[in-house]
Structures are given as C-alpha cells and as structure tokens.
Design an enzyme around this catalytic site. Structure first.
Site, short mmCIF file in Angstrom:
data_model
loop_
_atom_site.label_atom_id
_atom_site.label_comp_id
_atom_site.label_asym_id
_atom_site.label_seq_id
_atom_site.Cartn_x
_atom_site.Cartn_y
_atom_site.Cartn_z
CG LEU A 3 40.85 32.39 -25.54
CD1 LEU A 3 41.70 31.02 -24.75
CD2 LEU A 3 39.70 32.64 -24.47
CG ASN A 9 33.00 27.46 -26.32
OD1 ASN A 9 32.57 28.37 -26.38
ND2 ASN A 9 33.95 27.05 -25.42
N GLY A 10 31.93 25.83 -23.71
CA GLY A 10 31.18 26.35 -22.39
C GLY A 10 31.67 25.51 -21.14
CG ASP A 11 30.76 26.73 -18.15
OD1 ASP A 11 31.09 27.96 -18.40
OD2 ASP A 11 29.34 26.48 -17.81
CD GLN A 71 36.43 33.91 -33.74
OE1 GLN A 71 36.91 34.89 -32.77
NE2 GLN A 71 35.32 33.25 -33.52
CB CYS A 114 32.11 39.07 -30.37
SG CYS A 114 33.10 40.54 -29.78
C1 LIG Z 1 39.27 36.40 -22.37
C2 LIG Z 1 38.32 35.99 -23.44
C3 LIG Z 1 38.64 36.27 -24.75
C4 LIG Z 1 37.69 35.78 -25.73
N1 LIG Z 1 37.98 36.10 -27.11
C5 LIG Z 1 37.19 35.19 -27.80
C6 LIG Z 1 37.45 35.75 -29.45
O1 LIG Z 1 38.13 36.48 -29.70
N2 LIG Z 1 36.60 35.13 -30.19
C7 LIG Z 1 35.42 34.29 -29.98
O2 LIG Z 1 34.63 33.76 -30.76
N3 LIG Z 1 35.19 33.94 -28.38
C8 LIG Z 1 35.99 34.48 -27.50
N4 LIG Z 1 35.99 34.29 -26.18
C9 LIG Z 1 34.70 33.38 -25.82
C10 LIG Z 1 35.45 32.17 -25.73
O3 LIG Z 1 35.96 31.52 -27.13
C11 LIG Z 1 34.35 30.87 -25.44
O4 LIG Z 1 33.37 30.79 -26.32
C12 LIG Z 1 33.64 31.19 -24.09
O5 LIG Z 1 34.84 31.77 -23.16
C13 LIG Z 1 33.29 30.03 -23.42
O6 LIG Z 1 33.91 29.00 -23.22
P1 LIG Z 1 34.72 28.62 -21.91
O7 LIG Z 1 33.38 28.49 -20.84
O8 LIG Z 1 35.45 27.45 -21.79
O9 LIG Z 1 35.47 29.78 -21.36
C14 LIG Z 1 36.48 35.02 -25.27
C15 LIG Z 1 36.69 34.55 -24.03
C16 LIG Z 1 37.52 35.10 -22.77
C17 LIG Z 1 37.33 34.57 -21.64
#
Ligand SMILES: Cc1cc2nc3c(=O)[nH]c(=O)nc-3n(C[C@H](O)[C@H](O)[C@H](O)COP(=O)(O)O)c2cc1C
Length: 743
Positions: A339, A584-586, A413, A445
């Site tokens: 994140l 991964n997701g939600d 990462q 990304c």
């Molecule tokens: C604030 C924020 C920062 C993120 N930074 C990255 C990152 O650096 N690398 C990455 O692979 N995904 C990043 N993501 C995506 C998350 O790792 C994840 O794949 C995505 O939010 C879906 O998962 P979720 O539905 O549980 O939020 C980021 C997401 C958010 C909201």
C-alpha cells in the site's frame, strides 16, 4: 493453491465448520447469518460470490448501501440517502502521483513535500477531483539548533565546523526557551524512543526532551543541562548513540552503500553476466523464429538443418537460478497488501500485531533504488516483528523443503519496466537487505506516470516482456523467491489474466521453444479488477476462481509433463514447481476471507483497504468472528500508530509532523468504518456507502467523522497541537482544505 487432499480448511474451530457447512448465518457475535450463495460452493467456478446476492432478513438490503440501524441514523425518519464517501475515492488514494515526488517515509526525507507532478496526470486527475499537488506544509522548530549541540551536554558540545558562519543556534538554553515548542505530555510525558532504546537519538530536539535530560551541578558549582541515558535499556537494545542506528528495524542500508550506488561504484556481476548471455542468444532466438516462418511457407526440407545449426550456436546460460527458499501460503496466512503511502512501517507493525502473517513494502521504483536514493531505500525497512515466521498450521499444500523457521513475513515490492532494470534492482536488493521474504513485481499499478514508462499495469499487455523480466529476476535473486502481482487486465471486460497466468506458470511459446524454462515465479497474486475499472465496481471473484482452477490444472499437467519428458532441475522450478495463488479484492471480514478460500480455491487472500479501514480484520480472521471494537479500543490503535510513528520518524518537531501526516492519511480510511454493532446486515461490504450516522458514544461519532478537522483533533490527542505550518490535503478534492492549525 488448494491442491487435492491436503487442503484441510481454514478458520479456527469451531467457526470454521459452520462457515463451510452453512455460510448462511453470521451474527455480530460471530454466528452466521445471510451470507448467501454458500450452497454454490461445488458449482461452476464462474459463480458470483459477492454480497449483492445475499438475501436480506431484517429489512431489505439495498445494494451499495450500508444499512444502519434506525436508532443510529442522523435523520432516521427522513432521507436515508447516502451521505458518506464510498470506494470511489480509493482510485485517488491508490493512484495519487505525489508518491513519486519525494514523498517517502524516510527519516532523512520526512516531510513528504513534493514537486508538481506530471502534466498529463494532472489533466486526467483534475476531472476526477483528485488533488494532484498535495503539500503538507512543514514542521520545523522556530529556531534551528545546530547538530553540534543536539546530542551533547551544555558545556561540552562538539566543535561546529562552520564556526561563525553557521546560521544555526548554538545557545542551548535560548533554543530550549524560545526555539522549540513546549514538551509533549502525551505518552505519560515519556519519550517513546527513549522508552524502547534507553537513549533518544534526537537529544535536545526531542519534544519529550524533559524526560531524558536534567540540570546537574558541576564541580565548580555551575548548573549544566545534560542528556540522560538508561544504560540497562540501552545495552538491551544493543545500540550506540549513532543517529543512524534504528532499534528493532531491519534492512537499514548503510549510507556508504547508497553513496556507492549513486556513484555507480556498486557492481552487479550476476545481472551483467545474465544480460550478456540473453543478448548473445537473442540472435539465436530470432533465427529460430525465422525457421518457423520458413516452415510456414513450405520449406520443410531446411527445417532440420537449420535447427541443428541453431543448436550449435546456442550457448548455455552462465549460471542457473539458485534454488530458492520455499514459500508457503495457507488459510492461516492472511496477507497485508502493498500500500503506497499507507503501508508504512508503523502501520504494518500494527497489522502484524493484529494478526497479519505476510506483509509487503510500499512499491519501490527500481531506478531510484539502483541510483541509491535514500527515500526509496527507506521503504525497504521493516520492523523486527515482520521478520518472524508466519503462522504455520500446515492447512494447505505444503511444498517439499519448506522450512517455517527460515521463513519471514516481510516482502518487498518493486516496479521495473525492463529486464536489465529489474535484474539489477533485485541483485542490489538481495545484496543489501538481508531480511526479505520474497521480491514481488508490481504489474497492477494504474498510475499514468508509472504505466507510461512501461511498468505497473502496462506489463499486463506485454506478456513476453513480463516473462523475461521475471525470469531475469529469478536468475539473479539467489535464494530469494520472486513473485508477481497482477490485475485481470488493462481494459474493462477484456480480461487477459488467464492467458498471462498460463504463460507465467508454463512459460510462453517462445520460451518453451528456446528451452528457457518457466518464469520461475513462486506465487501470483491477482487483484480481481482491470486497470480501467479501478474501484468503481466490486472485484470479480468468479474470475479469480477461474484463474485458480486454471493454475491447478496447469500444475497437474506440468507435473505429468516433467515426469514423462525430463527430470526437472529444482533450480528451474521455483517452490518445487508449486506456484501459490493469492486472491485480492474487497475482502472486508473473516466471512469474505473464508468464503474466498473455499469458493475461489485460492491459497490465501490479500487484504488492502479492508485493513486500512479496520486493521483488526486480521484478528477477526484468526478468531473466525466479527469483533465489535469499541471506540476506545480503536483509539488505542491510533495511539499505537502514533507511538510507532515517533519511533520510526523521530520524536522531534519534524518527526511529529511526519507521524501526523501519515496518521491522517490512515484516518482518511479508518473513518469509513461502520461498527458492526450498528449494522442491520452482515457481512459488511467494503463497497457500501453509509448514510450519515452517529456512534454509540461521542468518541465513536468522532472516529467516524469524515471532516479533516476531526482527524487533526484525534491526532492531537497523542501528538499535541499541530504545528502552525502543518498542512494536510486529503487525496480527494471533495475533502480538500488547508488547515488553520490550532496552536
Ligand atoms: C492507498 C492504496 C495504495 C496502494 N498501493 C499499492 C502498491 O504500492 N502496490 C500494489 O501492488 N498495489 C497497491 N494498491 C492496491 C492494493 O494492493 C490492492 O490490490 C487493491 O486495493 C485491491 O484490494 P482491496 O479491495 O482489498 O483494497 C494500493 C491500494 C490503495 C488503496
């Protein structure tokens, strides 16, 4: 991956049994109700396992809305319309470009002030209401104390090399009286750094300096200000007073190493040899493809001859990839997602305490790493709790040779757009950072700045290049496994991940032709959205399930192939040929978590926004039940973050400013939490927006506030009044402001 028999299940007893047998009932206390579609487990992998399908019981569940019990609604009889921010702002949170403008959580680069960003991104983002040039003001002392005074007794300072030309303050008493704000009284007035290390490396600049200093009488009767140390605690922490030492932090790369990188004095012999070999053999490869073309136009007689020629030209690689440390993913290893900005060390430390078993660094860019940029290297630091092994109950497929005692939680990462860059990044990373579980390549990304250079999601459309990048990383990473995080594809409704997964597990056509082996990845994480889709709709767990099924089939086919055709070289096959698959997701509750394991047949689930909104999701997963945290408990997590922040970024004015900034970033997510006790329907859905509501007490109401001034108020409970020059701009303009800092 839940391979055949070994997948024993997931949640701790007794909830686990209930979850799998009757996923239709869960109440806030952990009993199950209305999860819906649990009966579809054995059916098609294309089933929908999102909550929209769940039948309602109390009152009809409205899609996209978190239904809050009437007594907590601010206008219970009137408009029940949606008043709060939903997931739409998450695009901005993930995609804001300030991350690439010097906004890094380094102790040396702490203020997070950046440049202006890229024009095109600005234009695109403007339409979406995104704040493109966020600034965070500054938090400095009114009078700056010279470093020659900061760590020394009043009467025996270090000599200032700048003499009269130095513009900093040298009079300690003047600085303490007029140059810095008063000491903080939070944390019992005790310096959190001193408390853990027995010494504070910021000395007089610390906002808790009173707790580790005193006035002593010298032999000649004068009064001298001196800093104190707790010898016992210091010895226990095994540190010196050198400012760079960081207790309980691993992967701290020495300054000289970064300087050597910046001066290009650091060699990357493995990458150089590998890349040289790749280049030398690319001609050979090209002629193989020419042969294919000839074949196609009927010149079959030349085929055998040309093939023999090519084989003669082909040279063996200079070395094979080293055998990798084995990985493990199972139901008992929920994963905290990478994140950017949010997944800083203090936040990860908190999540580990609450049960996260695998953590990832924020995405680091390859180029600044190999150029020795300290801000980027700071992202590699991990807390000591992150290098302890993940929980291991052997509930999933266990790869032969897996040694839990050698495993750790923290992975790194990176983003890279070319094999040379990825190889060199991996080589220096593995050389300089001893504590890395795995190195993951970001292929998800969505940020234009990243994609325009061919990194991140852009790699999804270039499978051959991606495979080459991963293969190269695998060659040079010594024993560190390589993994990859992808999305469903770049365009909406045109998923390409299945094709990509096949390529990554088996090797692409051209790689098989050239006998290059597979990409060598030990794990694939799939975020069930496209790049274009972003967060507007729910993640597609049906598609994730399809990919999981595909990977299982491929692995079976491959093991048959390798049995019959040739004996596999363990160095060619990461993780003994077992590619773990993480969905991964939600994911927003233990119910989501376990139903994804069961329905989609993923090895584990990665949690991103769910952890930001409620970091105790990991605790819920290990307990197998909802935890209705009181506001006081939630506030105690804020306190912990503040403490960990000061221990990471420093307890001086600047460190406090950085801690406050990242705390507010986190609170911008945490305020979205709707306590389970207030909800009419469970499980909660992360995509749901809540109508305006009040909490069960004032603190709960305050913690749910989306108003930045309330976030500042919360931060002030632990970090004292914000500095007059402190600024904070959230990532979404709808909540933009420039604060009039109180105090
Ligand atoms: C604030 C924020 C920062 C993120 N930074 C990255 C990152 O650096 N690398 C990455 O692979 N995904 C990043 N993501 C995506 C998350 O790792 C994840 O794949 C995505 O939010 C879906 O998962 P979720 O539905 O549980 O939020 C980021 C997401 C958010 C909201």
């Amino acid at each position: 991956m839940a391979d055949e028999a070994v997948n024993a299940g997931s949640a701790p007893e007794p909830v686990q049994r209930e979850l799998y047998s009757n996923i239709d009932k869960i109440e806030p206390d952990g009993r199950i109700e209305n999860q819906g579609n649990g009966t579809d487990i054995a059916g098609s992998t294309k089933r929908k396992i999102n909550e929209e399908d769940a039948p309602a019981t109390v009152s009809k569940r409205q899609k996209g809305v978190a239904s809050i019990k009437a007594e907590y609604l601010v206008q219970p009889t009137g408009n029940r319309g949606v008043a709060r921010r939903g997931a739409e702002g998450d695009d901005e949170a993930e995609g804001a470009d300030d991350r690439y403008r010097g906004d890094r959580n380094s102790r040396d680069n702490r203020q997070g002030q950046g440049g202006k960003g890229n024009k095109r991104d600005k234009k695109n983002n403007k339409q979406k209401g995104q704040n493109t040039s966020r600034t965070f003001g500054s938090s400095y002392d009114k009078i700056q104390l010279c470093n020659t005074r900061a760590l020394y007794p009043e009467f025996s300072p270090k000599e200032c090399p700048f003499g009269d030309r130095c513009r900093m303050e040298h009079d300690l008493r003047k600085y303490l009286e007029k140059g810095k704000r008063e000491d903080l009284t939070t944390f019992g007035g005790k310096c959190p750094v001193y408390e853990s290390r027995g010494v504070c490396t910021l000395g007089w600049k610390c906002r808790f300096a009173g707790s580790h200093s005193e006035e002593r009488e010298t032999e000649d009767g004068r009064k001298e200000l001196v800093l104190t140390e707790d010898a016992e605690r210091k010895a226990a922490a095994e540190i010196s007073t050198a400012a760079e030492d960081e207790v309980g932090v691993v992967n701290v790369v020495p300054k000289e190493a970064k300087i050597n990188l910046s001066k290009r004095k650091t060699g990357t012999p493995r990458s150089d040899a590998y890349l040289q070999w790749v280049n030398a053999n690319s001609d050979d490869l090209r002629s193989r493809f020419d042969n294919k073309k000839k074949l196609a136009i009927g010149k079959e007689d030349t085929e055998k001859e040309d093939k023999d020629d090519n084989r003669a030209q082909y040279t063996e690689p200079p070395f094979l990839p080293s055998e990798k440390r084995r990985l493990y993913y199972g139901p008992e290893t929920p994963v905290l997602a990478p994140l950017t900005t949010q997944g800083n060390l203090p936040f990860r430390r908190l999540c580990v305490e609450l049960g996260a078993q695998v953590t990832w660094s924020e995405m680091a860019m390859g180029l600044p790493l190999i150029q020795g940029e300290k801000g980027e290297w700071a992202l590699m630091k991990a807390h000591e709790s992150e290098i302890r092994p993940p929980t291991f109950l052997q509930k999933n497929t266990v790869v032969q040779g897996y040694d839990n005692t050698k495993d750790l939680k923290f992975g790194v990462q990176i983003a890279a757009n070319k094999p040379w860059l990825a190889c060199k990044t991996v080589e220096v990373l593995t050389a300089l950072c001893p504590s890395i579980r795995a190195i993951d390549l970001n292929c998800g990304c969505p940020i234009n700045l990243v994609c325009e250079q061919g990194s991140g999601s852009a790699l999804l459309d270039n499978g051959g290049k991606l495979e080459n990048i991963l293969r190269g990383m695998n060659y040079v990473s010594n024993e560190t496994p390589i993994t990859v995080k992808i999305r469903m594809g770049t365009k909406d409704n045109q998923p390409t991940a299945q094709k990509l997964v096949k390529r990554l597990v088996l090797g692409g056509y051209e790689a098989i032709e050239a006998g290059k082996g597979t990409s060598g990845v030990a794990a694939i994480t799939l975020h069930g959205r496209s790049k274009q889709q972003r967060y507007t709709r729910s993640a597609d767990w049906g598609y994730i399930a399809d990919c999981a099924a595909l990977i299982n089939r491929l692995k079976r086919e491959r093991s048959v192939q390798t049995d019959t055709i040739r004996e596999a070289d363990p160095r060619d096959l990461a993780n003994d040929g077992h590619v773990y698959f993480v969905g991964n997701g939600d994911c927003y509750s233990h119910v989501d978590y376990f139903s994804h394991l069961e329905n989609a047949k993923v090895d584990s689930v990665m949690v991103a926004r769910g952890a930001l909104i409620k970091p105790w999701i990991f605790e819920e997963i290990s307990a197998g039940q909802y935890l209705d945290k009181s506001a006081t408990e939630r506030l105690s997590y804020v306190e912990k973050f503040a403490k960990y922040g000061l221990q990471t970024w420093g307890s001086d004015e600047m460190g406090i400013g950085t801690t406050r900034r990242f705390l507010l970033e986190w609170l911008s997510f945490a305020c979205r939490y709707v306590p389970v006790g207030l909800l009419e329907h469970l499980p909660p859905n992360i995509q749901d927006r809540a109508p305006a509501f009040k909490g069960r007490d004032e603190l709960e109401t305050l913690m749910s506030s989306e108003n930045y001034k309330d976030w500042i108020k919360i931060s002030e409970m632990f970090l004292g009044p914000a500095h007059p020059n402190f600024r904070f701009e959230p990532k979404h303009k709808s909540n933009a402001y420039e604060i009039e800092a109180e105090g």
